[in-house]
Design an enzyme around this catalytic site. Structure first.
Site, short mmCIF file in Angstrom:
data_model
loop_
_atom_site.label_atom_id
_atom_site.label_comp_id
_atom_site.label_asym_id
_atom_site.label_seq_id
_atom_site.Cartn_x
_atom_site.Cartn_y
_atom_site.Cartn_z
N GLY A 12 0.82 -1.21 0.00
CA GLY A 12 0.00 0.00 0.00
C GLY A 12 0.85 1.25 0.00
O GLY A 12 2.07 1.20 0.21
N ASP A 13 0.23 2.41 -0.30
CA ASP A 13 0.91 3.71 -0.28
C ASP A 13 2.08 3.79 -1.26
O ASP A 13 3.05 4.49 -1.02
CB ASP A 13 1.40 4.06 1.14
CG ASP A 13 0.25 4.07 2.13
OD1 ASP A 13 -0.87 4.41 1.73
OD2 ASP A 13 0.49 3.74 3.31
N GLU A 14 1.95 3.09 -2.36
CA GLU A 14 3.04 3.07 -3.36
C GLU A 14 3.10 4.36 -4.18
O GLU A 14 4.05 4.58 -4.94
CB GLU A 14 2.85 1.89 -4.31
CG GLU A 14 2.97 0.50 -3.66
CD GLU A 14 1.63 -0.02 -3.15
OE1 GLU A 14 0.66 0.76 -3.09
OE2 GLU A 14 1.56 -1.22 -2.81
N LYS A 16 -0.06 5.32 -5.69
CA LYS A 16 -1.11 5.02 -6.69
C LYS A 16 -1.89 6.27 -7.08
O LYS A 16 -2.18 6.48 -8.26
CB LYS A 16 -2.09 3.96 -6.13
CG LYS A 16 -1.43 2.63 -5.81
CD LYS A 16 -2.40 1.63 -5.20
CE LYS A 16 -2.92 2.05 -3.85
NZ LYS A 16 -1.90 2.08 -2.78
N GLY A 17 -2.23 7.10 -6.07
CA GLY A 17 -3.01 8.31 -6.34
C GLY A 17 -2.31 9.20 -7.34
O GLY A 17 -2.90 9.69 -8.30
N LYS A 18 -1.02 9.39 -7.14
CA LYS A 18 -0.26 10.25 -8.06
C LYS A 18 -0.27 9.67 -9.47
O LYS A 18 -0.49 10.39 -10.45
CB LYS A 18 1.20 10.40 -7.57
CG LYS A 18 1.97 11.16 -8.63
CD LYS A 18 3.43 11.22 -8.53
CE LYS A 18 3.91 11.54 -9.96
NZ LYS A 18 5.16 12.25 -10.02
N ASN A 38 -10.36 3.34 4.26
CA ASN A 38 -9.04 2.98 4.80
C ASN A 38 -7.94 3.49 3.86
O ASN A 38 -6.81 3.69 4.27
CB ASN A 38 -8.92 1.46 5.01
CG ASN A 38 -9.33 0.63 3.80
OD1 ASN A 38 -9.91 1.14 2.84
ND2 ASN A 38 -9.05 -0.66 3.83
N GLY A 40 -5.88 6.08 1.43
CA GLY A 40 -5.55 7.50 1.41
C GLY A 40 -4.64 7.72 0.21
O GLY A 40 -3.50 7.27 0.21
N HIS A 41 -5.18 8.35 -0.83
CA HIS A 41 -4.42 8.54 -2.07
C HIS A 41 -4.09 10.02 -2.24
O HIS A 41 -5.00 10.85 -2.33
CB HIS A 41 -5.23 8.01 -3.26
CG HIS A 41 -5.47 6.53 -3.20
ND1 HIS A 41 -6.21 5.85 -4.13
CD2 HIS A 41 -5.05 5.61 -2.30
CE1 HIS A 41 -6.23 4.56 -3.81
NE2 HIS A 41 -5.55 4.39 -2.70
N GLN A 223 -5.00 -0.01 -1.43
CA GLN A 223 -4.10 -0.88 -0.68
C GLN A 223 -3.06 -1.49 -1.63
O GLN A 223 -2.78 -0.90 -2.66
CB GLN A 223 -4.89 -1.98 0.07
CG GLN A 223 -5.71 -1.46 1.24
CD GLN A 223 -7.06 -0.88 0.83
OE1 GLN A 223 -7.80 -1.48 0.08
NE2 GLN A 223 -7.38 0.29 1.34
N THR A 299 -4.19 7.80 8.54
CA THR A 299 -4.11 7.79 10.01
C THR A 299 -2.96 8.63 10.56
O THR A 299 -2.88 8.83 11.77
CB THR A 299 -3.94 6.34 10.52
OG1 THR A 299 -2.76 5.79 9.92
CG2 THR A 299 -5.14 5.48 10.16
N GLY A 300 -2.06 9.09 9.69
CA GLY A 300 -0.92 9.89 10.15
C GLY A 300 0.16 9.07 10.84
O GLY A 300 1.17 9.62 11.28
#
Ligand code: GDP
Ligand code: IMO
Ligand code: MG
Length: 422
Positions: A12-14, A16-18, A38, A40-41, A223, A299-300
């Site tokens: 996760g957090d790779e 993807k959003g960007k 859950n 966050g992009h 994810q 979640t920070g």
């Protein structure tokens, strides 16, 4: 652009959003097919940061349609808040946004049960985002879930909710937690239902008609591969199929309509939450956290960090059928003299070239490393592949070859413009 599934190839957090934001330029429709808020992009456009949780990241490109598919678990209160937040930033959410009738609804008892289960697990906790994802998918599988089609019918919703609150309050009481108020929940959810009703539709028909008309769909995975309920490091996973197959079941678009699978991975490894992470390394974590990066977008929490794990990404390429790779956060390694890549695991005298299914074995695995010389110069201003330092290019070529997929995008910063196509 062909119909493309984009998945996270790690934990996760790779980024993807960007990458979704970049690829959306060529797409007509962007659809989320699994997970919930859950996720966050993060997308950075002209200095403005946007964090998307449920709404597809394509919403930031005018003229594109965005769909929340049937496989998503949807928290209506969270979604309304997210829509309001985006509207304040000038993002248009009107006739460009669609929500599946059959997406399941996350309710307050899901969130409370999620939190309770974590407390009761003690040191074996999963480290969930406490968004109620696991209990909501649990209800879906148990066939006692409420769906968007129920939420937008106030009377039906009230009846169904009453029965579910009764049962879940009994469980919450038995666990020593405070029961929830039926009346308050009903009022809040009916209000959210009124707000969301105009967007709720049969998205399966919408998406299939669109592909029949030659429209291009981008499936925005949430994810990552190793958080997949079937293919991840169970039980330290999320509750949906985060791998490519989930995009078809979670949208109703059949597999033969899919043209390519895009895998996103960081030039190193991160994980937020508990569970094995073979290449975890305190020095890299300190380095990245010191730069103010690698804190969870939802979640920070500080993310755990480690060297690039090619055993894991090779496994991800296999399970997802990854054709193309985007490698992000290359600039995170800019200062290092020596960069390590895990090429195999060792456990009890045995060498592993794939990820073992037994999480106890995986958590005891020792990485076998190959070393690469660092490039020790800033890459964040580079805009052309050929202008990247030779050592950076060699490193990126090596990790894509070890992964077994073609390198197509290299990213050297969070901004749209910090992206290179090969
Ligand atoms: P996602 O969940 O896969 O969309 O990823 P997140 O948004 O949770 O986390 C990725 C983080 O990396 C975000 O803060 C992005 O803005 C950031 N990011 C993405 N690509 C790059 C990159 O190439 N360099 C840097 N410095 N940051 C990046
Ligand atoms: P994006 O889409 C990283 C992790 C949680 C926890 C586990 C289960 O931004 O990449 P859950 O709340 O889903 O039951 O938590 O999964 N997790 C994520 N980690 N990125 C995410 O989403 C995640 N969504 C869930 O930290 O370990
Ligand atoms: Mg994220």
């Amino acid at each position: 652009m062909a119909n493309t599934i984009l998945v996270g190839a790690q934990w996760g957090d790779e980024g993807k959003g960007k990458i979704i934001d970049v690829l959306t330029e060529e797409a007509d429709i962007v659809v989320r097919t699994q997970g919930g808020n859950n996720a966050g992009h993060t997308v950075l456009i002209g200095g403005q940061k946007y964090v998307l949780h449920l709404i597809p990241s394509g919403i930031l490109r005018p003229g594109k349609k965005c769909v929340i598919g049937n496989g998503v678990v949807l928290d209506p209160i969270g979604l309304v808040e997210e829509m309001d937040g985006l509207k304040k930033l000038g993002v248009k959410i009107a006739d460009n946004f669609f929500i599946s009738e059959t997406a399941h609804v996350v309710l307050p008892y899901h969130r409370l049960l999620d939190a309770q289960r974590e407390v009761r697990k003690g040191r074996n906790k999963i480290g969930t985002t406490k968004r109620g994802i696991g209990p909501c998918y649990g209800d879906k599988a148990a066939r006692v879930g409420l769906r968007m089609i129920d939420l937008i019918k106030p009377d039906r919703f009230a009846d169904l909710l009453a029965a579910r609150v009764r049962e879940n309050n009994a469980v919450l009481k038995a666990l020593g937690a405070k029961p929830i108020s039926f009346r308050k929940t009903l009022a809040e959810y009916q209000a959210a239902g009124r707000r969301l009703r105009p967007f709720v539709t049969n998205t399966v028909v919408l998406l299939n008609e669109a592909t029949n008309q030659g429209r291009h769909i981008l499936f925005e995975g949430a994810q990552g591969t190793f958080l997949d309920i079937d293919h991840g490091t169970y039980p330290y996973v999320t509750s949906s199929n985060t791998t490519a197959g989930g995009a078809c079941t979670g949208s109703g678009v059949p597999p033969h309509r899919i043209d390519r699978v895009f895998g996103v991975m960081k030039a190193y490894t991160t994980r937020v939450g508990e569970g094995p992470l073979p290449t975890e390394n305190a020095e890299i974590a300190d380095l990245l956290h010191g730069m103010g990066r690698e804190f969870g977008a939802t979640t920070g929490r500080p993310r755990r960090c480690g060297w690039f794990d090619a055993v894991a990404t090779r496994h991800a390429a296999m399970v997802n059928g990854i054709d193309d790779l985007a490698i992000t956060n290359i600039d995170g390694l800019d200062t290092l003299e020596n960069i390590r890549v895990c090429i195999a695991y060792r456990h009890g005298g045995r060498r592993y070239d794939h990820v073992p299914n037994d999480v106890e074995v995986l958590s005891e695995c020792e990485p076998v490393y190959a070393d690469f010389p660092g490039w020790r110069t800033s890459t964040s201003g580079v805009r052309e592949w050929k202008k990247l330092p030779a050592r950076a290019r060699s490193y990126l070529k090596a990790i894509s070859e070890l992964t077994g997929a073609r390198l197509t995008i290299a990213s050297v910063g969070p901004g749209r413009e910090q992206t290179m196509f090969l």
